[in-house]
Design a protein around this motif. Structure first.
Motif, PDB file in Angstrom:
ATOM      1  N   LEU A   1      -6.382  12.343  -9.135  1.00  0.00           N
ATOM      2  CA  LEU A   1      -5.151  12.572  -8.360  1.00  0.00           C
ATOM      3  C   LEU A   1      -4.646  11.383  -7.558  1.00  0.00           C
ATOM      4  CD1 LEU A   1      -2.556  14.474  -7.964  1.00  0.00           C
ATOM      5  CD2 LEU A   1      -3.848  15.612  -6.249  1.00  0.00           C
ATOM      6  N   ALA A   2      -5.569  10.985  -6.829  1.00  0.00           N
ATOM      7  CA  ALA A   2      -5.468   9.720  -5.889  1.00  0.00           C
ATOM      8  C   ALA A   2      -5.026   8.415  -6.788  1.00  0.00           C
ATOM      9  CB  ALA A   2      -6.658   9.281  -5.172  1.00  0.00           C
ATOM     10  N   ARG A   3      -5.522   8.276  -8.037  1.00  0.00           N
ATOM     11  CA  ARG A   3      -5.048   7.190  -8.707  1.00  0.00           C
ATOM     12  C   ARG A   3      -3.806   7.430  -9.321  1.00  0.00           C
ATOM     13  NH1 ARG A   3      -8.512   3.420  -7.257  1.00  0.00           N
ATOM     14  NH2 ARG A   3     -10.722   3.614  -7.842  1.00  0.00           N
ATOM     15  N   ILE A   4      -3.459   8.843  -9.606  1.00  0.00           N
ATOM     16  CA  ILE A   4      -2.033   8.835 -10.056  1.00  0.00           C
ATOM     17  C   ILE A   4      -0.854   8.552  -9.116  1.00  0.00           C
ATOM     18  CG2 ILE A   4      -0.331  10.603 -11.037  1.00  0.00           C
ATOM     19  CD1 ILE A   4      -2.944  12.048 -12.254  1.00  0.00           C
ATOM     20  N   ILE A   5      -1.248   9.112  -7.864  1.00  0.00           N
ATOM     21  CA  ILE A   5      -0.432   8.818  -6.559  1.00  0.00           C
ATOM     22  C   ILE A   5      -0.178   7.132  -6.639  1.00  0.00           C
ATOM     23  CG2 ILE A   5      -0.183   9.003  -3.934  1.00  0.00           C
ATOM     24  CD1 ILE A   5      -1.246  11.343  -4.108  1.00  0.00           C
ATOM     25  N   GLU A   6      -1.534   6.483  -6.489  1.00  0.00           N
ATOM     26  CA  GLU A   6      -1.419   5.136  -6.393  1.00  0.00           C
ATOM     27  C   GLU A   6      -0.589   4.317  -7.554  1.00  0.00           C
ATOM     28  OE1 GLU A   6      -5.981   4.381  -4.403  1.00  0.00           O
ATOM     29  OE2 GLU A   6      -5.486   3.957  -6.612  1.00  0.00           O
ATOM     30  N   CYS A   7      -0.692   4.857  -8.673  1.00  0.00           N
ATOM     31  CA  CYS A   7      -0.022   4.207  -9.507  1.00  0.00           C
ATOM     32  C   CYS A   7       1.545   4.493  -9.341  1.00  0.00           C
ATOM     33  CB  CYS A   7      -0.363   4.714 -11.167  1.00  0.00           C
ATOM     34  SG  CYS A   7      -1.983   3.933 -11.650  1.00  0.00           S
ATOM     35  N   GLY A   8       1.914   5.793  -9.129  1.00  0.00           N
ATOM     36  CA  GLY A   8       3.299   6.070  -8.883  1.00  0.00           C
ATOM     37  C   GLY A   8       3.675   4.976  -7.512  1.00  0.00           C
ATOM     38  N   VAL A   9       3.114   5.090  -6.402  1.00  0.00           N
ATOM     39  CA  VAL A   9       3.399   4.089  -5.484  1.00  0.00           C
ATOM     40  C   VAL A   9       3.846   2.781  -5.947  1.00  0.00           C
ATOM     41  CG1 VAL A   9       3.039   3.200  -3.157  1.00  0.00           C
ATOM     42  CG2 VAL A   9       2.517   5.561  -3.743  1.00  0.00           C
ATOM     43  N   ILE A  10       2.787   2.129  -6.492  1.00  0.00           N
ATOM     44  CA  ILE A  10       2.975   0.923  -7.124  1.00  0.00           C
ATOM     45  C   ILE A  10       4.266   0.587  -8.020  1.00  0.00           C
ATOM     46  CG2 ILE A  10       1.891  -1.440  -8.140  1.00  0.00           C
ATOM     47  CD1 ILE A  10      -0.662   0.101  -7.281  1.00  0.00           C
ATOM     48  N   GLY A  11       4.288   1.574  -8.892  1.00  0.00           N
ATOM     49  CA  GLY A  11       5.474   1.593  -9.831  1.00  0.00           C
ATOM     50  C   GLY A  11       7.004   1.348  -9.091  1.00  0.00           C
ATOM     51  N   VAL A  12       7.078   2.469  -7.819  1.00  0.00           N
ATOM     52  CA  VAL A  12       8.347   2.344  -6.946  1.00  0.00           C
ATOM     53  C   VAL A  12       8.345   0.815  -6.452  1.00  0.00           C
ATOM     54  CG1 VAL A  12       9.474   3.194  -5.021  1.00  0.00           C
ATOM     55  CG2 VAL A  12       8.244   4.651  -6.652  1.00  0.00           C
ATOM     56  N   CYS A  13       7.295   0.094  -6.027  1.00  0.00           N
ATOM     57  CA  CYS A  13       7.167  -1.020  -5.317  1.00  0.00           C
ATOM     58  C   CYS A  13       7.641  -2.229  -6.216  1.00  0.00           C
ATOM     59  CB  CYS A  13       5.768  -1.458  -4.734  1.00  0.00           C
ATOM     60  SG  CYS A  13       5.664  -0.491  -3.377  1.00  0.00           S
ATOM     61  N   ILE A  14       7.276  -2.074  -7.670  1.00  0.00           N
ATOM     62  CA  ILE A  14       7.831  -2.770  -8.680  1.00  0.00           C
ATOM     63  C   ILE A  14       9.362  -2.978  -9.000  1.00  0.00           C
ATOM     64  CG2 ILE A  14       7.620  -3.363 -11.111  1.00  0.00           C
ATOM     65  CD1 ILE A  14       4.802  -2.774 -11.266  1.00  0.00           C
ATOM     66  N   LYS A  15       9.830  -1.584  -8.797  1.00  0.00           N
ATOM     67  CA  LYS A  15      11.335  -1.426  -8.733  1.00  0.00           C
ATOM     68  C   LYS A  15      11.958  -2.024  -7.608  1.00  0.00           C
ATOM     69  CE  LYS A  15      15.383   0.873  -8.945  1.00  0.00           C
ATOM     70  NZ  LYS A  15      15.832   0.137  -7.960  1.00  0.00           N
ATOM     71  N   TRP A  16      11.342  -1.990  -6.617  1.00  0.00           N
ATOM     72  CA  TRP A  16      12.009  -2.673  -5.083  1.00  0.00           C
ATOM     73  C   TRP A  16      11.921  -4.108  -5.227  1.00  0.00           C
ATOM     74  CZ3 TRP A  16       9.486   1.425  -1.151  1.00  0.00           C
ATOM     75  CH2 TRP A  16      10.162   2.437  -0.821  1.00  0.00           C
ATOM     76  N   SER A  17      10.501  -4.649  -5.855  1.00  0.00           N
ATOM     77  CA  SER A  17      10.678  -5.967  -5.577  1.00  0.00           C
ATOM     78  C   SER A  17      11.494  -6.717  -6.658  1.00  0.00           C
ATOM     79  CB  SER A  17       9.013  -6.608  -5.912  1.00  0.00           C
ATOM     80  OG  SER A  17       8.273  -5.830  -6.832  1.00  0.00           O
ATOM     81  N   ILE A  18      11.843  -5.964  -7.783  1.00  0.00           N
ATOM     82  CA  ILE A  18      12.676  -6.527  -8.627  1.00  0.00           C
ATOM     83  C   ILE A  18      14.213  -6.494  -8.103  1.00  0.00           C
ATOM     84  CG2 ILE A  18      14.206  -6.010 -10.946  1.00  0.00           C
ATOM     85  CD1 ILE A  18      11.563  -4.987 -12.057  1.00  0.00           C
ATOM     86  N   ASP A  19      14.521  -5.259  -7.226  1.00  0.00           N
ATOM     87  CA  ASP A  19      15.748  -5.410  -6.381  1.00  0.00           C
ATOM     88  C   ASP A  19      15.617  -6.752  -5.652  1.00  0.00           C
ATOM     89  OD1 ASP A  19      16.346  -3.136  -7.534  1.00  0.00           O
ATOM     90  OD2 ASP A  19      16.078  -1.851  -5.980  1.00  0.00           O
ATOM     91  N   TYR A  20      14.572  -6.880  -4.853  1.00  0.00           N
ATOM     92  CA  TYR A  20      14.490  -7.862  -3.773  1.00  0.00           C
ATOM     93  C   TYR A  20      14.964  -9.324  -4.630  1.00  0.00           C
ATOM     94  CZ  TYR A  20      12.774  -9.243   0.809  1.00  0.00           C
ATOM     95  OH  TYR A  20      12.597  -9.663   2.197  1.00  0.00           O
TER      96      TYR A  20
END
Ligand code: NA
Ligand code: NA
Lengths: 334, 430, 179
Positions: free
Chosen positions: C103-122
């Motif tokens: 479950l921890a790994r799934i959360i980690e991947c989800g958070v990083i996924g959102v961050c990828i979206k944000w860094s593209i926005d950036y």
């Protein structure tokens, strides 16, 4: 639950502009760089009061002092996309080199020039105003505390000319400021403000440029022995609003906000000369000698620095900016 | 405020599950972003501007310096000198461990590096001299956080960053508590060792004898390192960042040509390892700034102050409550995360009740330093046991005695006698 | 499950991972050297030549920012991100621990996924307003871009760890069934 009202204020949908939502109170988040007790933050509080009174409480301001929402660059980005509504902060030239025009050394050599150049109506002001609106920020006014000088531990040789002096003076991270000090014959060391006090104390630098008499009294009085009121630059910050947030106010509310801004900025201009005199008195009381300059000396130095430093700035700031400032100074002279 | 509560629950829940700390903070941030209708500027720009500052540059440079110092066998030399000074007493090696950790602390900003370096040098000596493994591990573990209290200290750099205080002032606030704690740890350790029946060293070399002087001479280049770092910083010659780089510049030839602890070809591996450590810490700070910003947005510290005032307005009681809070944090997580969670919440409360943030730096430093050896999350307790080659359960009881008779008394004095931590910063004009 | 296990093993040892390892290593080495040299140069210029070069800190910050994110990616590769993993110290049941970690790994991947979206926005945002550093006018997009690179690498590595955890859960389940 208390979070939701704030969220609506900053991220609510756009149709609140129509005025039919006047019953909901709008909460604007305002950031200041200084702690609550500082005069700039007190001015921000007064600005907030004027808005609340003027709108009968329909618009209120929640203050965040001492950069608690983040440093200058975070605040500017917040203004750009509306997550922060108001700020009393210095907005640097990250997004447009023209913003540096207000930081030119000797942009104003006396209080009359200062008030003219930094008030709405001057060409420099319009130029900065336009630059701000290009990045989504509404300039409400410039909050100008006074003119700055050099404070130091040991008296510099021939401080009233631009002959070469030995001991280095701290400048902030700006090529123009460095060039200005160099033209005045000073060696410079660039460092952040937070290192300045200890660096003077331990002798890395002899002193610092860029503070008003009051600023020196407040921050450096324990480590310096002299203050030279060159009028090197203006001590100012921008009173600005996010264009997004501005657009959410009704026309009446916009007028109240702009009037409040104009009023508090005017009050600061009016008191600047007295504040400087008070600062001198406090410095003297603290045992710091104010090295007076004659008007002739001061304008000679100003003239010299302007001739030495300004032409080279045209490349960075653009011809339009330099023309604006020459035009403003000419208008002042009349 | 309900959203803040849920965000904290998400953060703590993720941490419990084993989510890496940066992404646990990230999960909390994403929750707040969604619930408060956040905009772009409340996300990555906050993290970027949070860590894109020269103040924090001291962390990567000291980690790099620490990497070279550890590989360079500089610790061995420091230990040999300290041993000659205190080895004469029965149980004196305990004092040697704590003082060597304190001196090593003056060139290194991390508890783990202090533990593994001083620990691995002292463990075989302690074994030969007849100290029990449990006691040896306990003292090595408890002395390791001295590296955080004697400047430079990564913990204090982070504290200064979060609270906006001067790094130098925060560094100074923990010096006297650190030195006193080192003495106390050593003395309590000595008493415990004497009760175990250890005898004085047979082959002890006094420092004033001919071989002692020769050893000291050989150790001189190592002994100069703390002088360069602390002298450079407090003599006003260099910033902490610069001092770290200059000490690296000095350490490399000393390590390669004098102590022969490393070769030139080791350098890339050291840089890679220290770069990884740096990245892991800084990206954690990156995520922490984003979530803290939301907490400030929602005025979490203000809400907590109001809540505390419901119970009491007595300054001493509030200080006690804050200490208990930090001890619990220290039991649950590592010192860095506990600091990053506590500082933005507790410093405004401290200011509110009239405790200076510099004084609070020392309280927090000693408290969270102790957190390194309080189970269940006790990284130094486990590392110390591993270095000595025993199980943490054997070092648990002596560690508890060290906490009771050395750590807690120091913490109490630091908390309730402001002069203890503020005297030195005041001398330097802070 | 055997197939997944084999795939995970293959992934952890494939050429791409080794290629990234090498790149990451040399980015860390060179950024370390550059920051070191520039800092020493600052001290040298100040004391020996009594000179002060404006804007060196802007270069240092740009370079060290690359170290921060590539270093963090390397940390994900080695699974040395800082954790306060209490489940494995408190809970003794291996299966429960494995599920928690998954479950921890799934959360980690989800958070990083959102961050990828944000860094593209950036980066898109940078393209529209082009912010520069104040003294040397270095485009800030050079610093911001490494966030995208770093998060993308982290996602790759955390997906790898997620798969490892998945295999682990599967193995434990099988053992339970056999017992
Ligand atoms: Na230290
Ligand atoms: Na602990």
């Amino acid at each position: 639950a208390c979070g939701s009202s704030k969220a609506e204020a900053s991220a609510g949908d756009g149709d609140s502009t129509s005025g039919d939502t006047a019953a909901d109170s709008i909460v604007l988040k305002m950031s200041t760089a200084q702690p609550e007790e500082h005069i700039a933050s007190q001015t921000a509080l007064r600005f907030a009061d004027l808005i609340e009174q003027g709108t009968n409480g329909a618009v209120t301001v929640k203050m965040y002092f001492a950069n608690s929402l983040g440093a200058q660059d975070v605040i500017v980005q917040g203004l750009m996309d509306g997550s922060i509504d108001l700020s009393l902060e210095f907005i640097d030239s990250t997004y447009n080199p023209v913003f540096e025009v207000q930081s030119l050394p000797f942009i104003a050599s006396n209080f009359d020039e200062m008030e003219y150049i930094f008030s709405p109506g001057s060409q420099v002001y319009s130029l900065v105003d336009k630059g701000f609106s290009d990045i989504g920020i509404k300039l409400l006014g410039v909050y100008c505390e006074g003119l700055t000088g050099v404070s130091c531990k040991n008296m510099p040789e021939s401080y009233n000319t631009w002959d070469q002096k030995k001991e280095p003076i701290r400048v902030w991270n700006s090529a123009v400021a460095k060039a200005g000090m160099t033209a005045m014959g000073y060696n410079t060391v660039a460092m952040t403000w937070s290192d300045t006090y200890s660096s003077i104390q331990t002798g890395i630098v002899n002193g610092s440029v860029g503070q008003t008499s009051l600023g020196v009294y407040t921050n450096l009085r324990d480590v310096v022995n002299y203050f030279i009121p060159y009028n090197f630059g203006a001590e100012f910050v921008h009173l600005a609003m996010s264009s997004t947030s501005w657009g959410k106010l009704t026309a009446d509310q916009q007028k109240v906000v702009q009037d409040a801004a104009t009023q508090v900025c005017k009050e600061i201009f009016d008191s600047a000369e007295q504040t400087e005199a008070d600062g001198f008195a406090m410095l003297k009381e603290a045992g710091i000698e104010v090295l007076e300059l004659s008007d002739a000396d001061r304008s000679a130095i100003a003239q010299h620095v302007r001739e030495e430093v300004w032409p080279a700035q045209e490349e960075i700031l653009g011809k339009e900016a330099m023309d604006a400032i020459y035009a403003d100074l000419k208008a002042c002279a009349k | 405020m309900i959203h803040v509560g849920i965000a904290i629950a998400i953060l703590m829940g993720s941490l419990l599950l084993g989510v890496s700390i940066p992404f646990a903070f990230g999960a909390g941030t994403i929750y707040m972003y969604t619930m408060l209708g956040g905009t772009f500027a409340t996300t990555l720009p906050v993290g970027f501007n949070g860590i894109n500052t020269m103040v924090l540059l001291a962390i990567p440079t000291f980690i790099m310096a620490g990497g070279f110092i550890e590989k360079g066998k500089v610790g061995d030399e420091l230990v040999s000198v300290v041993e000659m000074l205190v080895g004469r007493f029965r149980g004196g090696l305990m004092l040697a461990v704590s003082y060597a950790s304190a001196i090593f602390g003056a060139i290194c900003g991390s508890a783990a590096a202090t533990c593994s370096c001083i620990g691995s040098i002292m463990a075989p000596k302690l074994k030969m001299a007849g100290y029990s493994k449990g006691l040896s591990a306990a003292l090595i573990s408890s002395s390791a956080p001295l590296g955080l209290l004697i400047p430079p200290s990564s913990l204090m750099i982070m504290y200064a960053w979060v609270s906006g205080e001067s790094v130098l002032a925060c560094f100074l606030s923990t010096v006297i508590p650190g030195v006193c704690l080192a003495t106390l740890l050593g003395v309590v350790g000595m008493i415990l060792a004497q009760r175990e029946g250890v005898q004085p060293l047979e082959n002890w070399v006094p420092i004033y004898s001919a071989p002692g002087l020769k050893k000291t001479w050989h150790a001189t280049p190592a002994l100069l390192l703390p002088v360069i770092i602390l002298g450079g910083i407090y003599g006003g010659v260099m910033t902490p960042t610069e001092a770290a780089c200059v000490s690296t510049l000095y350490c490399i030839p000393v390590a390669i040509y004098i102590y022969r602890g490393m070769k030139w070809s080791d350098a890339p591996e050291i840089l890679k390892e220290t770069g990884t450590t740096t990245g892991v810490i800084m990206v954690m700070l990156f995520f922490v700034s984003m979530l803290s910003r939301y907490f400030i947005y929602e005025d979490l510290p203000g809400a907590l102050v109001d809540m505390i005032y419901l119970f009491t307005t007595n300054k001493n009681v509030i200080l006690l409550m804050m200490n208990v809070f930090m001890i619990i944090m220290g039991m649950l997580m590592d010192d860095g995360s506990a600091l990053l969670l506590s500082t933005p919440i507790l410093v405004p409360i401290a200011k509110e009740i009239g405790v200076s943030p510099i004084h609070f730096a020392a309280i927090l430093g000693v408290n969270l330093g102790m957190g390194n050896v309080t189970p269940p999350c006790a990284p130094m307790l486990y590392l110390g046991a591993r270095v000595v080659g025993t199980d943490a359960s054997h070092s648990m009881k002596p560690t508890l005695l060290l906490i009771l008779f050395a750590w807690l008394p120091t913490l109490l004095v630091v908390t309730y006698v402001p002069g203890f931590s503020l005297w030195l910063p005041n001398i330097f004009g802070f | 499950m055997e197939k997944l296990d084999a795939f995970t093993r293959y992934l952890g040892n494939c050429g791409l991972f080794h290629f990234f390892d090498a790149i990451q290593k040399w980015v860390l080495v060179f950024t370390g050297i550059i920051v070191f040299v520039l800092t020493i140069a600052t001290v040298f210029l100040r004391y020996v030549l009594t000179m002060n070069v404006l804007g060196l800190d802007e270069i240092i910050l740009l370079v060290i920012f690359w170290q921060y994110f590539i270093g963090a990616a390397q940390g994900s590769r080695e699974d040395s991100q800082i954790k306060a993993d209490m489940v494995s110290t408190v809970v003794k049941n291996k299966t429960v621990v494995a599920w928690c970690h998954l479950l921890a790994r799934i959360i980690e991947c989800g958070v990083i996924g959102v961050c990828i979206k944000w860094s593209i926005d950036y980066i898109l945002k940078d393209m529209s307003v082009m912010p520069y550093t104040v003294v040397l006018s270095i485009p800030l997009v050079l610093s911001h871009a490494v966030m995208l690179v770093g998060f993308a690498l982290m996602l790759l590595y955390h997906i790898y760890w997620l798969l490892t955890e998945l295999v682990n859960v599967g193995t434990l389940k099988k053992e339970e069934q056999q017992a």
